[in-house]
Structure formats: structure tokens, C-alpha cells
Design an enzyme around this catalytic site. Structure first.
Site, PDB file in Angstrom:
ATOM      1  N   LYS A  47      -5.847   0.950  32.956  1.00  0.00           N
ATOM      2  CA  LYS A  47      -5.919   1.181  34.448  1.00  0.00           C
ATOM      3  C   LYS A  47      -4.677   2.075  34.807  1.00  0.00           C
ATOM      4  O   LYS A  47      -3.716   1.983  34.074  1.00  0.00           O
ATOM      5  CB  LYS A  47      -5.609  -0.018  35.152  1.00  0.00           C
ATOM      6  CG  LYS A  47      -6.129   0.175  36.862  1.00  0.00           C
ATOM      7  CD  LYS A  47      -6.189  -1.199  37.355  1.00  0.00           C
ATOM      8  CE  LYS A  47      -6.274  -1.071  38.879  1.00  0.00           C
ATOM      9  NZ  LYS A  47      -6.293  -2.614  39.387  1.00  0.00           N
ATOM     10  N   SER A 122     -10.120  -3.402  42.414  1.00  0.00           N
ATOM     11  CA  SER A 122      -9.923  -1.963  42.205  1.00  0.00           C
ATOM     12  C   SER A 122      -9.846  -1.554  40.803  1.00  0.00           C
ATOM     13  O   SER A 122      -9.499  -0.438  40.639  1.00  0.00           O
ATOM     14  CB  SER A 122      -8.409  -1.830  42.892  1.00  0.00           C
ATOM     15  OG  SER A 122      -7.337  -2.640  41.928  1.00  0.00           O
ATOM     16  N   SER A 146      -8.848  -7.780  41.781  1.00  0.00           N
ATOM     17  CA  SER A 146      -9.046  -6.698  41.189  1.00  0.00           C
ATOM     18  C   SER A 146      -9.651  -6.462  39.700  1.00  0.00           C
ATOM     19  O   SER A 146     -10.126  -5.659  39.248  1.00  0.00           O
ATOM     20  CB  SER A 146      -7.982  -5.501  41.358  1.00  0.00           C
ATOM     21  OG  SER A 146      -8.062  -4.879  42.777  1.00  0.00           O
TER      22      SER A 146
HETATM   23  N1  GLN Z   1      -9.271  -6.204  47.293  1.00  0.00           N
HETATM   24  C1  GLN Z   1      -7.796  -6.384  47.118  1.00  0.00           C
HETATM   25  C2  GLN Z   1      -6.937  -5.538  47.899  1.00  0.00           C
HETATM   26  O1  GLN Z   1      -7.460  -4.549  48.342  1.00  0.00           O
HETATM   27  C3  GLN Z   1      -7.326  -6.705  45.800  1.00  0.00           C
HETATM   28  C4  GLN Z   1      -6.644  -5.649  45.244  1.00  0.00           C
HETATM   29  C5  GLN Z   1      -6.214  -5.725  43.851  1.00  0.00           C
HETATM   30  O2  GLN Z   1      -6.261  -6.916  43.306  1.00  0.00           O
HETATM   31  N2  GLN Z   1      -5.498  -4.965  43.375  1.00  0.00           N
HETATM   32  O3  GLN Z   1      -5.944  -5.661  48.038  1.00  0.00           O
END
Ligand code: GLN
Length: 431
Positions: A47, A122, A146
Site C-alpha cells: 500500500k 482504504s 481498511s
Molecule cells: N474508513 C475508515 C476511515 O475513513 C477507515 C480507514 C482506515 O482504516 N484506514 O477512516
């Protein structure tokens, strides 16, 4: 393995998916890479918020579009030592802020398992690259779901370890007290192998745990037996799943666990309803503080001048909440609420070995659908954020399809019960 030939193939096929931002065609990441080890022969995607020396870690932002990592993250160093081949850096929501993969400066990623739909986020590119068969496994990061959310939408396995099991050194943070690096793969065995390779104490991360060596042998200790395992199902899950197809898939997954020998026990998470505001208030404050270094002098561009709407929203709200005159009004409340949720989980986990249930409450929306209200996007996170708030391990394993779209069963365990969680995931996979 001919990595270069594989990369050319990925480049061609990824035109439809957009899972990679950088493909390592120069094989920069091969410097210092061993040929032997636990991950020998496996190809990996990383990532874009995890540093790989010599490759751009843009966090899918314009702000860091030219940021070349000067060093390897500990997880990356360990992958290189374990004999894997890094293919490139994957697409993601900008600075890991999102649940759909659509906030990337480099355009959205497709869901290879349900074309036309979001892959989730994400860690959108990491999940999509695994689901499309471009790589054997991938590194993602999970602050509030994410890794698990895109694993569920893409029909693959994803795992967030207990906080402190994997070093965060070299991870560009979203919210330091919640972030963990973790694996995505097509099966639990590969997921456990990658976890085993990247975990372990690291003196460069002050929150890294120093545990007995045997704790980290996740693949060697993998045992898929479900017999007499007590699995809790929180009654609040059913109230909060908004999609009938997901509810059906999760109920039949619970039946499968039961026919595999597990005992299903009714438990309660009475405060699950406050999980989303609790999580976001914590994230806004930590993210605002973490982004102060992007002032345009040290790294890349000044963030407020280059970022997208969601990142800006978090910076502005984080700055507002952090003001001295509000001290206590929002943030202290959020920390208190975090303790309440942690207590609920530890109470439930006193009577069972693991909790199992849904990963997401609704199916992934169509790519390009306009979602103006951030609460609609945040709603995806209700079942995943609690594991981060409590620092507990949680993994996702495919549990069939709803309306032709994959959905995953989430398994959560108590702090340091990572092996138990992986074993139940493997047991379910074998059913
Ligand atoms: N969807 C969550 C957020 O927007 C989780 C993001 C993540 O785990 N990086 O913060």
C-alpha cells in the site's frame, strides 16, 4: 520467477482495475532482497502509505506525489528478508481516509470480483491486486477497517493484528493509536505466512510489543479445528446490518461454523451504536496533528492546498475539536466512549473464544455514484472500527455472495488472541 515479465502482464491487465500507482519496473525494491525464506516465490504489493526504499509513497495524494521513501518500513525490510518479490505500490484512499477507494488522487480502483462496484477501502488497490490475481498477497493498513472492508467486498482474506504485533515504523500514519499494518491474501494460510514474516518486536516503534518467539509463529501454529470453540454472535449485529443479502450470508456462515463443531453463543455489544462517532472524533484529532508536518517545506506540497475534500474535512474538524477552548468537550468524551466500547468487547470476549459476524452492513455501491453526505460513507465502518478502538485482532474470510457481490465473515478475538482468530478463520474456510 521472472518478476519483470509479471510486471509487464500486470501493467497491461491493471488498465481496467487501477490497483497500482507505481509498478517497480526498474526492480528498485530488489536491492537487499533475499531469494530464500518464509515468503520465497511469493509476489507482494505494498500500500502506498508504507515506505519501500526508492519507491514513491504518495498515500495516493497530490501532496506527496513526488515523495520517494528514503528507507524501508520494518514490515517491508522483513518481507525482503523473507524472500518475497515486491511488485509495486498500490492505490488507496487519499491518506487512508475513506471506505471506498474513490478518494485517490490517481482515480478510483475497480472491484475485480464485482466490476462496476467499489472495491472498498482504504486498502483498495491492495485488495483488488490480490483479487485480480496480480499478486499472491499484499500489505494493507487498517485504522478502522481498511484491510477488512475491501477484503470483504473483493472476496479475499484480510487481517488486522492486535495493536503492537506489527511494527508501524515506516508507516505514514492516519491515526497513530489505531493504525496497524496487516496482510491481504486469497487464503488464510498465505495470510498467516505474511503476518508471521512481518510481525515481531521492533525497537524503532515504541508501541511494538515484545512477546515470546512462539507467539509470532502464526503459520506454523495454524490449526483449522472448530470443535468446542465458543463463537459469540452479538444480537446488535442483526439490528445494524442494512442489507438482507448480507444478513442471510452471515447467518448461513454462522450455521456453517456450528456444523463445523463450534458452539454459537448469543452475546451483546450494547454500545455498538456509538462506534462511528467515537472512531471519527479520535481520528480527526490524531490526523490533524499528524498532518502538521505537511507544511510544504519538509515533505511535498502544503496539504491544505493540494488535498481532496475528505482529507480537508478531517483537518478542519480536527483543528476545531483540538482548540483549547473546547478541551474536553469533544475529545475527552471520545476517549471515554472508546473505553466504554473496549469494556463491552472485553466483557463479551470473557464468555467466548472469538466473536464472529458481519464485516460491513451494506453492499459496495456502484463506482461513480455520488455520495455527498460523509455519514453515508462512514456507515460502512460500524462493524470494523471497534476492533481498532479496542486494539484487538480481527480478520475477514469470504462468506459467499449477496446479489452476486462477495461478503466476508469477520472474526474478532481478545488482545493477543491472534492465533485463535486465525484458527477460526481457517476452520471456517475449510468447512
Ligand atoms: N474508513 C475508515 C476511515 O475513513 C477507515 C480507514 C482506515 O482504516 N484506514 O477512516
Amino acid at each position: 520467477m521472472d518478476s519483470l515479465a509479471d510486471i509487464s502482464r500486470i501493467e497491461e491487465d491493471d488498465r481496467k482495475v487501477n490497483s497500482f500507482i507505481v509498478l517497480d519496473k526498474q526492480r528498485v525494491s530488489e536491492t537487499g532482497c533475499r531469494r530464500e525464506g518464509l515468503l520465497k516465490g511469493l509476489s507482494i504489493a505494498v500500500k502506498s502509505n508504507i515506505c519501500v526504499k526508492g519507491l514513491i509513497a504518495s498515500c495516493a495524494s497530490k501532496t506527496l506525489e513526488n515523495y520517494v521513501s528514503p528507507y524501508d518500513a520494518t514490515a517491508v525490510e522483513r518481507i525482503k528478508n523473507a524472500g518475497a518479490s515486491i511488485m509495486g505500490m498500490t492505490n488507496m484512499d487519499e491518506f487512508a481516509c475513506g471506505s471506498s477507494g474513490e478518494t485517490s488522487y490517481y482515480g478510483p480502483t475497480q472491484n475485480p470480483s464485482a466490476m462496476g462496484h467499489i472495491p472498498g477501502g482504504s486498502s483498495s488497490g491492495s485488495a483488488a491486486a490480490v483479487a485480480a490475481g496480480f499478486v499472491d498477497c499484499a500489505l494493507g493498513t487498517d485504522t478502522g477497517g481498511s484491510i477488512r472492508n475491501p477484503a470483504s467486498h473483493c472476496g479475499i482474506v484480510g487481517y488486522k493484528p492486535t495493536y503492537g504485533v506489527v511494527s508501524r515504523y515506516g508507516l505514514i500514519d492516519l491515526a497513530m493509536s489505531l493504525d496497524q499494518i496487516g496482510p491481504l491474501a486469497r487464503d488464510v494460510k498465505t495470510c498467516a505466512l505474511l503476518l508471521e514474516a512481518i510481525s515481531g518486536h521492533d525497537h524503532r516503534d515504541a508501541t511494538s510489543l515484545d512477546l515470546d518467539k512462539d507467539f509470532y509463529r502464526f503459520s506454523k501454529n495454524l490449526n483449522a479445528g472448530l470443535k468446542d470453540v465458543k463463537v459469540g454472535y452479538a444480537r446488535e449485529f442483526d439490528e445494524l446490518i442494512s442489507d438482507a443479502g448480507i444478513k442471510k450470508a452471515i447467518h448461513s456462515a454462522m450455521d456453517k461454523l456450528s456444523s463445523g463443531g463450534a458452539e454459537i453463543i448469543d452475546v451483546s455489544l450494547p454500545n455498538l451504536g456509538i462506534a462511528i462517532p467515537t472512531y471519527y472524533l479520535n481520528v480527526y484529532v490524531e490526523f490533524f496533528s499528524g498532518t502538521r508536518k505537511y507544511d510544504g517545506r519538509r515533505y511535498g506540497h502544503r496539504i491544505e492546498e493540494t488535498c481532496g475534500t475528505e482529507v480537508l474535512r478531517r483537518i478542519l474538524l480536527g483543528s476545531y475539536i483540538s482548540q483549547k477552548e473546547y478541551s474536553g468537550r469533544f475529545y475527552k468524551k471520545a476517549l471515554q466512549a472508546r473505553s466504554v466500547l473496549r469494556k463491552d468487547l472485553s466483557n463479551a470476549l470473557k464468555v467466548v473464544d472469538v466473536l464472529a459476524g458481519p464485516t460491513v452492513p451494506k453492499l459496495p455501491h456502484k463506482l461513480g455514484a455520488t455520495i455527498d453526505d460523509p455519514r453515508v460513507m462512514y456507515a460502512y465502518d460500524i462493524f470494523t472500527v471497534i476492533a481498532n478502538l479496542a486494539g484487538i485482532p480481527a480478520g475477514v474470510v469470504p462468506a459467499g455472495k449477496a446479489d452476486g457481490i462477495p461478503t466476508g465473515l469477520q472474526v474478532m478475538g481478545d488482545v493477543l488472541c491472534d492465533q485463535k482468530v486465525l484458527n477460526v478463520m481457517a476452520g471456517f474456510e475449510n468447512c
